[in-house]
Design an enzyme around this catalytic site. Structure first.
Site, PDB file in Angstrom:
ATOM      1  N   VAL A 198     -36.559  -6.439   4.231  1.00 24.94           N
ATOM      2  CA  VAL A 198     -37.608  -5.530   3.765  1.00 24.94           C
ATOM      3  C   VAL A 198     -38.982  -6.014   4.248  1.00 24.94           C
ATOM      4  O   VAL A 198     -39.779  -5.244   4.802  1.00 24.94           O
ATOM      5  CB  VAL A 198     -37.591  -5.405   2.225  1.00 24.94           C
ATOM      6  N   ARG A 246     -38.516 -20.830   5.865  1.00 26.26           N
ATOM      7  CA  ARG A 246     -38.243 -21.400   7.193  1.00 26.26           C
ATOM      8  C   ARG A 246     -38.973 -20.585   8.269  1.00 26.26           C
ATOM      9  O   ARG A 246     -38.429 -19.594   8.769  1.00 26.26           O
ATOM     10  CB  ARG A 246     -36.729 -21.400   7.441  1.00 26.26           C
ATOM     11  N   LYS A 277     -36.209  -6.133  -8.886  1.00 29.03           N
ATOM     12  CA  LYS A 277     -35.658  -5.469 -10.079  1.00 29.03           C
ATOM     13  C   LYS A 277     -35.234  -6.467 -11.153  1.00 29.03           C
ATOM     14  O   LYS A 277     -35.425  -6.221 -12.347  1.00 29.03           O
ATOM     15  CB  LYS A 277     -34.480  -4.562  -9.697  1.00 29.03           C
ATOM     16  N   GLU A 312     -42.184   0.521  -7.163  1.00 24.11           N
ATOM     17  CA  GLU A 312     -41.319   1.651  -6.762  1.00 24.11           C
ATOM     18  C   GLU A 312     -40.063   1.181  -6.020  1.00 24.11           C
ATOM     19  O   GLU A 312     -38.978   1.757  -6.176  1.00 24.11           O
ATOM     20  CB  GLU A 312     -42.120   2.608  -5.870  1.00 24.11           C
ATOM     21  N   GLY A 360     -34.569   2.133  -3.650  1.00 19.91           N
ATOM     22  CA  GLY A 360     -35.194   2.024  -2.325  1.00 19.91           C
ATOM     23  C   GLY A 360     -36.277   3.039  -2.066  1.00 19.91           C
ATOM     24  O   GLY A 360     -37.334   3.049  -2.712  1.00 19.91           O
ATOM     25  N   ASP A 394     -26.803  -5.500 -10.597  1.00 17.74           N
ATOM     26  CA  ASP A 394     -27.900  -4.827  -9.882  1.00 17.74           C
ATOM     27  C   ASP A 394     -28.212  -3.481 -10.554  1.00 17.74           C
ATOM     28  O   ASP A 394     -29.369  -3.163 -10.845  1.00 17.74           O
ATOM     29  CB  ASP A 394     -27.472  -4.636  -8.419  1.00 17.74           C
ATOM     30  N   LYS A 440     -31.597  -2.107 -12.806  1.00 18.06           N
ATOM     31  CA  LYS A 440     -32.271  -0.845 -12.487  1.00 18.06           C
ATOM     32  C   LYS A 440     -32.252   0.097 -13.701  1.00 18.06           C
ATOM     33  O   LYS A 440     -33.238   0.788 -13.982  1.00 18.06           O
ATOM     34  CB  LYS A 440     -31.598  -0.195 -11.275  1.00 18.06           C
ATOM     35  N   GLY A 492     -31.955  -0.938   2.266  1.00 18.80           N
ATOM     36  CA  GLY A 492     -32.247  -1.046   3.702  1.00 18.80           C
ATOM     37  C   GLY A 492     -33.710  -1.374   3.927  1.00 18.80           C
ATOM     38  O   GLY A 492     -34.565  -1.079   3.091  1.00 18.80           O
TER      39      GLY A 492
HETATM   40  N1  HSE Z   1     -27.684  -4.177  -3.272  1.00 18.80           N
HETATM   41  C1  HSE Z   1     -28.271  -2.920  -3.620  1.00 18.80           C
HETATM   42  C2  HSE Z   1     -27.315  -1.794  -3.304  1.00 18.80           C
HETATM   43  C3  HSE Z   1     -29.557  -2.630  -2.898  1.00 18.80           C
HETATM   44  O1  HSE Z   1     -26.203  -2.023  -2.848  1.00 18.80           O
HETATM   45  O2  HSE Z   1     -27.696  -0.667  -3.538  1.00 18.80           O
HETATM   46  C4  HSE Z   1     -30.723  -3.346  -3.473  1.00 18.80           C
HETATM   47  O3  HSE Z   1     -30.926  -3.012  -4.799  1.00 18.80           O
END
Ligand code: HSE
Length: 432
Positions: free
Chosen positions: A17, A49, A105, A129, A134, A201, A205, A307
């Site tokens: 990103v 790095r 998140k 956002e 995404g 994840d 969210k 992405g």
């Molecule tokens: N790993 C997440 C997904 C994307 O597969 O949607 C980042 O939140």
């Protein structure tokens, strides 16, 4: 015309990103300056790095993230992820009056209040956002466009990895392990897919979405969570038979409890949704969130949920917003948690189940199974029976009941001597 002020930006992290954010800042600098009313200057990028980041100018790279945050910058963009060091660095930035744009998140779902409080006390902004879904403009619509309405429910596909795996299972008939391995080979699943496939994840969210939608502080710990590892090819096939599709859903609802009091339920779990529900056609790595509000009715926001470039689009949109606020001398919305609704435990949430049983095909079996449902005050909506090599497959879809009652029903039914196997149990969602 631009003002004399230059907006100086520090970026923490430069992965997929961050690299795209740096590229867009460079390529669109004239347009960004015109939209903001001041030029934007990328002052530095903190990485662990520096020799691994050939796509960004070497002179911008530093390993000293603390010094970069404390330097003469106006905005800190954070794309590191995880709790520390991101939390400490962003608190330093906010306490010093520097605005923050973050895609983190996990941090927001765990420590959002702390960040909001720091922003509030110094007059800085915190925008995020990119933390959910995404590129999809989702949090700003919840925080601003729908701020005059009452949101009652959100149902989202907010994890592309699991959606890709479930879409592949549905398209090919593959089992979970096979589909996960294929997603890894194609680059859709991380080497360690735990955060995605176990629902962490999506739960982070869901916490962010529920907080914004219901003006209540909801953390990841308040979100009930089940991942997709237990979804079988039999579940997908059973869903197809009843005209449904299996999706990992993040569901946030404003509910009324048995005593009339209001509460919030936030949950992440696989569910069967009708094939004609707008979310059923969200395939592959795409995300979408279906919103229900009193006055607006139903809305769906759809797009690329992950992405480099799509997530960078959301980061840049936030950067423009916080930079405009600084130029104008104001700030964006603060935390809105005034409703302060309690989190309702999953057991009390109202759901519906699809249950597929392999049973002995003899007199009285259906009556015995139905009696267990009645005992738990769970009403059956539909029953279908088919012959199965001398036994029978009994497929039951319930009406709404508490999740606790539905689970107890399944546990008791599974223990009946005439029930050979519980072939599939899954919640059903998305009915009008
Ligand atoms: N790993 C997440 C997904 C994307 O597969 O949607 C980042 O939140």
């Amino acid at each position: 015309m631009t003002s004399a002020k230059v907006i100086r930006v520090a970026m923490l992290g430069c992965g997929v990103v961050g690299t795209e954010v740096a590229r867009l800042l460079r390529e669109q600098s004239d347009d960004l300056a015109a939209r903001i009313g001041a030029p934007v200057e990328l002052a530095g990028i903190a990485v662990r790095r520096p020799n691994r980041h050939r796509a960004v100018p070497a002179e911008l790279l530093t390993t000293d993230s603390a010094a970069l945050v404390e330097s003469d910058v106006d905005v800190v963009i954070e794309v590191i992820g995880g709790i520390e060091p991101a939390r400490g660095l962003l608190l330093t930035a906010l306490n010093a009056g520097k605005s923050v744009v973050t895609a983190n998140k996990a941090l927001l779902a765990e420590c959002g209040h702390e960040l909001y409080a720091a922003a509030d006390s110094s007059g800085a902004d915190i925008y995020f956002e990119a933390a959910v879904a995404g590129a999809i403009p989702l949090l700003r619509p919840l925080r601003e466009s729908l701020a005059g309405d009452r949101i009652t429910k959100l149902i989202g596909i907010v994890n592309g990895t699991t959606n890709h795996i479930l879409s592949a299972m549905s398209a090919t008939g593959a089992g979970y392990t096979e589909a996960l391995e294929e997603a890894g080979r194609l680059g859709y699943a991380e080497a360690d897919p735990t955060a995605d496939v176990d629902g962490f994840d999506a739960a982070a969210k869901a916490a962010i979405l529920a907080s914004l939608a219901f003006h209540t502080r909801v953390t990841a710990a308040d979100v009930y969570r089940e991942g997709i590892a237990a979804v079988t090819a039999a579940d997908i096939a059973a869903a197809r038979v009843i005209g449904r599709t299996v999706k990992l859903l993040a569901i946030c609802e404003r509910v009324t409890g048995a005593d009339g009091s209001r509460a919030v339920v936030a949950r992440v779990h696989p569910a069967m949704i009708p094939d004609d529900h707008p979310l059923a056609s969200v395939g592959g790595a795409f995300n979408a969130v279906f919103v229900e509000a009193d006055a607006a009715g139903q809305l769906m926001l759809y797009g690329q949920g992950a992405g480099g470039a799509p997530t960078a689009s959301a980061v840049l949109g936030d950067l423009v917003a916080v930079a405009r606020n600084r130029i104008a001398g104001g700030h964006g919305p603060r935390e809105s948690a005034y409703a302060n609704l309690p989190a309702m435990p999953m057991g009390q949430a109202v759901t519906r189940y699809h249950i597929s049983l392999d049973v002995a095909d003899r007199a009285g079996v259906l009556a015995k199974v139905a009696a267990v449902f009645a005992e738990h005050d769970v009403s059956i909506a539909t029953v279908r029976q088919e012959g199965l090599d001398g036994d029978a497959s009994l497929v039951i879809v319930t009406h709404e009941a508490t999740d606790e009652a539905l689970r107890s029903t399944v546990d008791k039914v599974a223990g009946l001597p005439m029930v050979r196997d519980v072939a599939s149990v899954m919640r059903v969602e998305g009915d009008p």
